[in-house]
Design a protein around this motif. Sequence first.
Motif, PDB file in Angstrom:
ATOM      1  N   VAL A  36     -33.140 -55.289 -36.379  1.00 40.66           N
ATOM      2  CA  VAL A  36     -32.372 -54.100 -35.969  1.00 40.66           C
ATOM      3  C   VAL A  36     -31.773 -53.349 -37.159  1.00 40.66           C
ATOM      4  CG1 VAL A  36     -31.836 -55.100 -33.727  1.00 40.66           C
ATOM      5  CG2 VAL A  36     -30.207 -55.376 -35.615  1.00 40.66           C
ATOM      6  N   ARG A  37     -32.098 -53.809 -38.403  1.00 37.76           N
ATOM      7  CA  ARG A  37     -31.560 -53.187 -39.620  1.00 37.76           C
ATOM      8  C   ARG A  37     -30.028 -53.143 -39.541  1.00 37.76           C
ATOM      9  NH1 ARG A  37     -36.436 -53.069 -38.812  1.00 37.76           N
ATOM     10  NH2 ARG A  37     -37.900 -51.546 -39.715  1.00 37.76           N
ATOM     11  N   LEU A  38     -29.446 -54.297 -39.336  1.00 41.24           N
ATOM     12  CA  LEU A  38     -28.012 -54.402 -39.074  1.00 41.24           C
ATOM     13  C   LEU A  38     -27.140 -53.613 -40.049  1.00 41.24           C
ATOM     14  CD1 LEU A  38     -25.943 -55.836 -37.201  1.00 41.24           C
ATOM     15  CD2 LEU A  38     -25.844 -57.656 -38.906  1.00 41.24           C
ATOM     16  N   PRO A  39     -27.352 -53.703 -41.380  1.00 35.47           N
ATOM     17  CA  PRO A  39     -26.467 -52.974 -42.295  1.00 35.47           C
ATOM     18  C   PRO A  39     -26.529 -51.459 -42.135  1.00 35.47           C
ATOM     19  CG  PRO A  39     -27.748 -54.639 -43.475  1.00 35.47           C
ATOM     20  CD  PRO A  39     -28.346 -54.508 -42.120  1.00 35.47           C
ATOM     21  N   ALA A  40     -27.720 -50.926 -41.804  1.00 35.26           N
ATOM     22  CA  ALA A  40     -27.880 -49.475 -41.705  1.00 35.26           C
ATOM     23  C   ALA A  40     -27.032 -48.889 -40.589  1.00 35.26           C
ATOM     24  CB  ALA A  40     -29.343 -49.117 -41.493  1.00 35.26           C
ATOM     25  N   ALA A  41     -26.644 -49.719 -39.612  1.00 33.91           N
ATOM     26  CA  ALA A  41     -25.825 -49.218 -38.510  1.00 33.91           C
ATOM     27  C   ALA A  41     -24.452 -48.764 -38.988  1.00 33.91           C
ATOM     28  CB  ALA A  41     -25.666 -50.295 -37.439  1.00 33.91           C
ATOM     29  N   LEU A  42     -24.065 -49.152 -40.211  1.00 28.08           N
ATOM     30  CA  LEU A  42     -22.790 -48.682 -40.754  1.00 28.08           C
ATOM     31  C   LEU A  42     -22.793 -47.175 -40.980  1.00 28.08           C
ATOM     32  CD1 LEU A  42     -22.178 -51.517 -43.371  1.00 28.08           C
ATOM     33  CD2 LEU A  42     -20.820 -51.100 -41.306  1.00 28.08           C
ATOM     34  N   THR A  43     -23.984 -46.568 -41.021  1.00 28.67           N
ATOM     35  CA  THR A  43     -24.065 -45.118 -41.211  1.00 28.67           C
ATOM     36  C   THR A  43     -23.953 -44.362 -39.890  1.00 28.67           C
ATOM     37  OG1 THR A  43     -26.486 -44.895 -40.939  1.00 28.67           O
ATOM     38  CG2 THR A  43     -25.669 -45.571 -43.108  1.00 28.67           C
ATOM     39  N   ALA A  76     -21.404 -47.182 -28.718  1.00 26.68           N
ATOM     40  CA  ALA A  76     -22.602 -46.702 -28.029  1.00 26.68           C
ATOM     41  C   ALA A  76     -23.638 -46.224 -29.037  1.00 26.68           C
ATOM     42  CB  ALA A  76     -22.239 -45.570 -27.069  1.00 26.68           C
ATOM     43  N   SER A  77     -23.190 -45.492 -30.054  1.00 27.79           N
ATOM     44  CA  SER A  77     -24.105 -44.990 -31.077  1.00 27.79           C
ATOM     45  C   SER A  77     -24.801 -46.128 -31.800  1.00 27.79           C
ATOM     46  CB  SER A  77     -23.343 -44.130 -32.089  1.00 27.79           C
ATOM     47  OG  SER A  77     -22.841 -42.965 -31.490  1.00 27.79           O
ATOM     48  N   ALA A  78     -24.032 -47.161 -32.174  1.00 23.81           N
ATOM     49  CA  ALA A  78     -24.604 -48.292 -32.905  1.00 23.81           C
ATOM     50  C   ALA A  78     -25.634 -49.027 -32.063  1.00 23.81           C
ATOM     51  CB  ALA A  78     -23.498 -49.240 -33.347  1.00 23.81           C
ATOM     52  N   CYS A  79     -25.340 -49.230 -30.782  1.00 25.82           N
ATOM     53  CA  CYS A  79     -26.286 -49.933 -29.905  1.00 25.82           C
ATOM     54  C   CYS A  79     -27.600 -49.153 -29.765  1.00 25.82           C
ATOM     55  CB  CYS A  79     -25.666 -50.153 -28.532  1.00 25.82           C
ATOM     56  SG  CYS A  79     -24.395 -51.439 -28.493  1.00 25.82           S
ATOM     57  N   LEU A 136     -30.380 -53.458 -25.840  1.00 22.73           N
ATOM     58  CA  LEU A 136     -29.474 -52.659 -26.663  1.00 22.73           C
ATOM     59  C   LEU A 136     -29.413 -51.208 -26.200  1.00 22.73           C
ATOM     60  CD1 LEU A 136     -30.319 -54.082 -30.199  1.00 22.73           C
ATOM     61  CD2 LEU A 136     -28.115 -54.237 -29.027  1.00 22.73           C
ATOM     62  N   GLY A 137     -30.554 -50.673 -25.756  1.00 23.64           N
ATOM     63  CA  GLY A 137     -30.559 -49.312 -25.237  1.00 23.64           C
ATOM     64  C   GLY A 137     -29.668 -49.176 -24.006  1.00 23.64           C
ATOM     65  N   LEU A 138     -29.800 -50.130 -23.083  1.00 23.10           N
ATOM     66  CA  LEU A 138     -28.958 -50.107 -21.885  1.00 23.10           C
ATOM     67  C   LEU A 138     -27.485 -50.302 -22.238  1.00 23.10           C
ATOM     68  CD1 LEU A 138     -31.157 -52.171 -19.393  1.00 23.10           C
ATOM     69  CD2 LEU A 138     -30.665 -49.719 -19.308  1.00 23.10           C
ATOM     70  N   ALA A 139     -27.226 -51.159 -23.227  1.00 27.15           N
ATOM     71  CA  ALA A 139     -25.845 -51.375 -23.656  1.00 27.15           C
ATOM     72  C   ALA A 139     -25.249 -50.097 -24.232  1.00 27.15           C
ATOM     73  CB  ALA A 139     -25.787 -52.499 -24.693  1.00 27.15           C
ATOM     74  N   GLY A 140     -26.048 -49.367 -25.009  1.00 30.79           N
ATOM     75  CA  GLY A 140     -25.566 -48.118 -25.579  1.00 30.79           C
ATOM     76  C   GLY A 140     -25.256 -47.078 -24.517  1.00 30.79           C
ATOM     77  N   ILE A 141     -26.142 -46.938 -23.553  1.00 27.18           N
ATOM     78  CA  ILE A 141     -25.922 -45.979 -22.475  1.00 27.18           C
ATOM     79  C   ILE A 141     -24.691 -46.367 -21.655  1.00 27.18           C
ATOM     80  CG2 ILE A 141     -26.874 -45.080 -20.314  1.00 27.18           C
ATOM     81  CD1 ILE A 141     -29.666 -45.365 -21.628  1.00 27.18           C
ATOM     82  N   SER A 142     -24.563 -47.660 -21.359  1.00 25.65           N
ATOM     83  CA  SER A 142     -23.416 -48.132 -20.577  1.00 25.65           C
ATOM     84  C   SER A 142     -22.108 -47.913 -21.323  1.00 25.65           C
ATOM     85  CB  SER A 142     -23.587 -49.627 -20.255  1.00 25.65           C
ATOM     86  OG  SER A 142     -24.762 -49.855 -19.501  1.00 25.65           O
ATOM     87  N   ALA A 143     -22.116 -48.201 -22.632  1.00 21.85           N
ATOM     88  CA  ALA A 143     -20.895 -48.013 -23.421  1.00 21.85           C
ATOM     89  C   ALA A 143     -20.489 -46.545 -23.454  1.00 21.85           C
ATOM     90  CB  ALA A 143     -21.112 -48.532 -24.841  1.00 21.85           C
ATOM     91  N   SER A 144     -21.475 -45.657 -23.533  1.00 24.68           N
ATOM     92  CA  SER A 144     -21.154 -44.227 -23.538  1.00 24.68           C
ATOM     93  C   SER A 144     -20.541 -43.799 -22.207  1.00 24.68           C
ATOM     94  CB  SER A 144     -22.411 -43.401 -23.838  1.00 24.68           C
ATOM     95  OG  SER A 144     -23.288 -43.347 -22.726  1.00 24.68           O
ATOM     96  N   ALA A 145     -21.067 -44.351 -21.113  1.00 22.92           N
ATOM     97  CA  ALA A 145     -20.542 -43.996 -19.798  1.00 22.92           C
ATOM     98  C   ALA A 145     -19.104 -44.469 -19.631  1.00 22.92           C
ATOM     99  CB  ALA A 145     -21.433 -44.596 -18.702  1.00 22.92           C
TER     100      ALA A 145
END
Length: 288
Positions: A10-17, A42-45, A88-97
């Motif tokens: 998932v390129r974990l470090p890059a999510a810091l951007t 949500a963005s990170a997920c 992770l996609g579902l987690a991101g959408i759920s977190a945004s909601a």
Amino acid sequence: MNGRDLAELVRLPAALTVPGDALTGAAYAGASARYSAAMPIASACLYWAGMALNDWADRDLDAVERPERPIPSGRISPRTAITTAGVLGLAGISASAVAGGRAALRVSLPLAALVWAYDTIAKQSPAGPVVMASNRGLDVLLGACAAPVRAWEPATSVAAHTVAVTTLSRDEVHGTDPSRAGTVTAATAAIATAGVVRALTDRRARRRDRLVSAALSTAYGVVVGRAQSRTIADPSAATVRDATGRGIAGFPLLQASWLARRGRLGAAATVLAGGPLVRYASRRMSTT
């Protein structure tokens, strides 16, 4: 499979951007502190989902060009990768909601669809960099979903930077063409210059904030542009990979410059810390 293999997938470090996108959008939309703190999750997920999906979609190509990656090396199965992307996609959408309700879903659902479209259809097409840029632009608007029109400037700036980084990243394996490298470098200079001009002429911002924003835009142009300019003289794959890595690490500088214009200096400093961390982590784990 272990934790490091999953982090590499998932390129974990890059999510810091990534959190800086949502924080910037929220700053321009005037969102609450609670909302501003939740939306970056949500963005990170969604970002991690895209990275996992990227490796699943590229598994056959990576077997030839990048056999050390988790899937072709056998450390992670294709089924695990696609499952990870879906979860992770579902987690991101759920977190945004949860953070932004229906207004957030109106952005996060198209964003998730674009992530999947880029990795499975558009990446190798001429439209690839534009589709990827749309992802990052929408990510800024996700933070500003309550009033997205207010964040059009930072969203456009982040999208333009994404086009430049993505265009150059396509040549990480075989090297680039000096003319393409020159175009990318010129684009970065234009983004930085526009940021400085807009900061210094923004009458809504306090003088201190204008100066900090302009300084950060200048730093962005120097750090990212200098690395990209090296690919003009040396278009080898190694130089391109370094420029791409610095381009990714340049996102926090760009985001911080926009945050500073709205007086969010604390948030800007927090986001800014992500750049050196990404560079440090990239020496131990690929961010591209």
